[in-house]
Design a protein around this motif. Structure first.
Motif, short mmCIF file in Angstrom:
data_model
loop_
_atom_site.label_atom_id
_atom_site.label_comp_id
_atom_site.label_asym_id
_atom_site.label_seq_id
_atom_site.Cartn_x
_atom_site.Cartn_y
_atom_site.Cartn_z
N ARG A 12 0.82 -1.21 0.00
CA ARG A 12 0.00 0.00 0.00
C ARG A 12 0.85 1.25 0.00
NH1 ARG A 12 -4.01 1.11 4.96
NH2 ARG A 12 -2.06 1.69 5.93
N LEU A 37 -6.69 -5.53 -2.39
CA LEU A 37 -7.22 -5.12 -1.09
C LEU A 37 -6.85 -6.12 -0.01
CD1 LEU A 37 -9.19 -3.11 0.36
CD2 LEU A 37 -11.00 -4.70 -0.19
N SER A 38 -7.02 -7.40 -0.30
CA SER A 38 -6.73 -8.44 0.68
C SER A 38 -5.25 -8.50 1.01
CB SER A 38 -7.22 -9.80 0.17
OG SER A 38 -8.61 -9.80 -0.01
N LYS A 41 -4.39 -5.53 3.27
CA LYS A 41 -4.92 -5.68 4.63
C LYS A 41 -4.27 -6.83 5.37
CE LYS A 41 -9.45 -5.26 5.12
NZ LYS A 41 -9.80 -4.09 5.94
N LYS A 43 -4.60 -9.98 4.69
CA LYS A 43 -5.48 -11.14 4.75
C LYS A 43 -5.07 -12.22 3.76
CE LYS A 43 -9.67 -8.84 6.34
NZ LYS A 43 -11.07 -8.54 6.02
N TYR A 44 -4.21 -11.88 2.83
CA TYR A 44 -3.83 -12.84 1.80
C TYR A 44 -2.37 -12.67 1.46
CZ TYR A 44 -3.54 -15.11 -2.77
OH TYR A 44 -3.17 -15.89 -3.82
N VAL A 75 0.52 -2.85 8.00
CA VAL A 75 -0.84 -2.71 7.48
C VAL A 75 -1.75 -2.20 8.60
CG1 VAL A 75 -0.67 -4.45 5.69
CG2 VAL A 75 -1.25 -5.12 7.99
#
Lengths: 75, 252
Positions: A12, A37-38, A41, A43-44, A75
């Motif tokens: 990001r 996005l994931s 964040k 998450k992935y 993040v």
């Protein structure tokens, strides 16, 4: 799906520096905006191939985007 | 500094449209012949089979991983229930019309896969909140329509009955602020419903009623139960605020 919490993700930060939207970055590396996005964040965790494509877009090394975490996650 | 870009709304792909149309057609043509039910299977499982064969490449790696994970969750859930039923029948248990168990397994399979997919795309708190809001809206519409029907029960009923939807909206808000509290409440409600409603039906009707009630339980209580478990397991307070576009800064 949830990545190990010892990885610091700086996608990001680089994306904002380059003035890109998530959709633009997604289009450049051939994934959906949801994937970007994931990743951002935490998450992935992307595959090696996707990580390399992201690094290529920002003209940096993969280690610059994804670092082993020694402290708080960015993040 | 530029305005944040609004996230693109989800739009169905060509695959979604073809698969969805096939499923709908299958359900409609059941009236003609039950073999058309295979169209529902084609629409439901066809795209996944084509992707695994490498003939359809419409999903990126994140979406493929989400689909694989959802399939694994469905395998675990349905497998566990299947073993329970085998033990039940092998120890002398009986059930009228056991062929109806197929419907139960299909419902359980689909629900587990669908809920797991939602968790992958939306995250735990957003999934739970949206499910609860959906339940609240459906309850609200249902109570308003039923009170406006031919059996008018008065303004008091029209104003008070929709208030029963309020707990869903409150829980939706709670799930984003205090997920564990919301999880405990959802689990409590689900267990109470299981004991007070489901077990009563079982005691009263036995086999056929049990299977039908199980399917109803999966679709009506399952989302609340699954959301409660997921919220309890999330183990932290509010996740990051709304998933939105970041405002890009100019490159230095």
């Amino acid at each position: 799906m949830r990545p190990r919490h010892d990885i610091r993700i700086l996608v990001r930060r680089h994306r904002l520096v380059w003035g890109m939207t998530q959709q633009e970055l997604a289009d450049r590396v051939g994934v959906t905006r949801q994937t970007i996005l994931s990743i951002e964040k935490g998450k992935y965790t992307p595959s090696v191939a996707l990580a390399l494509r992201l690094a290529e877009v920002f003209d940096v090394s993969v280690e610059t985007l994804f670092q082993l975490n020694k402290g708080d996650n960015d993040v | 500094m530029s305005e944040p870009e609004a996230p693109k709304r989800w739009r169905p792909t060509r695959t979604n449209l073809v698969a969805g149309g096939t499923v709908i057609a299958g359900f409609l043509l059941i009236e003609v012949n039950w073999w058309f039910f295979l169209l529902v299977a084609a629409g439901t499982f066809g795209p996944g089979i084509l992707r695994e064969l490498g003939w359809l490449r419409d999903k990126d790696e994140f979406q493929r991983q989400a689909a694989h994970r959802a399939g694994y969750h469905a395998f675990l859930t349905v497998g566990l229930v299947a073993f329970l039923l085998v033990a039940f029948f092998r120890t002398g248990g009986t059930m009228e019309h056991p062929h109806r168990l197929v419907t139960f397994f299909l419902a359980l399979l689909w629900f587990t896969w669908f809920f797991s997919s939602l968790l992958a795309y939306w995250g735990v708190q957003k999934t739970a909140a949206r499910i609860l809001i959906a339940f609240g809206c459906v309850w609200l519409v249902f109570t308003i329509i039923s009170n406006l029907g031919p059996e008018w029960t008065g303004w008091a009923a029209l104003l008070l009955h929709p208030l029963l939807a309020a707990p869903f909206f409150v829980l939706a808000w709670l799930s984003t602020r205090w997920p564990r509290v919301a999880g405990i409440l959802l689990l409590t409600v689900s267990v109470l419903f299981f004991l007070l409603v489901f077990m009563r039906v079982f005691a009263r009707t036995g086999g056929p009623g049990l299977i039908n009630s199980s399917v109803t339980f999966i679709f009506f209580v399952g989302p609340l139960l699954a959301s409660g478990v997921a919220l309890l397991c999330t183990g932290k307070k509010s996740e990051c605020p709304e998933d939105g576009e970041e405002v890009p800064m100019t490159r230095k």
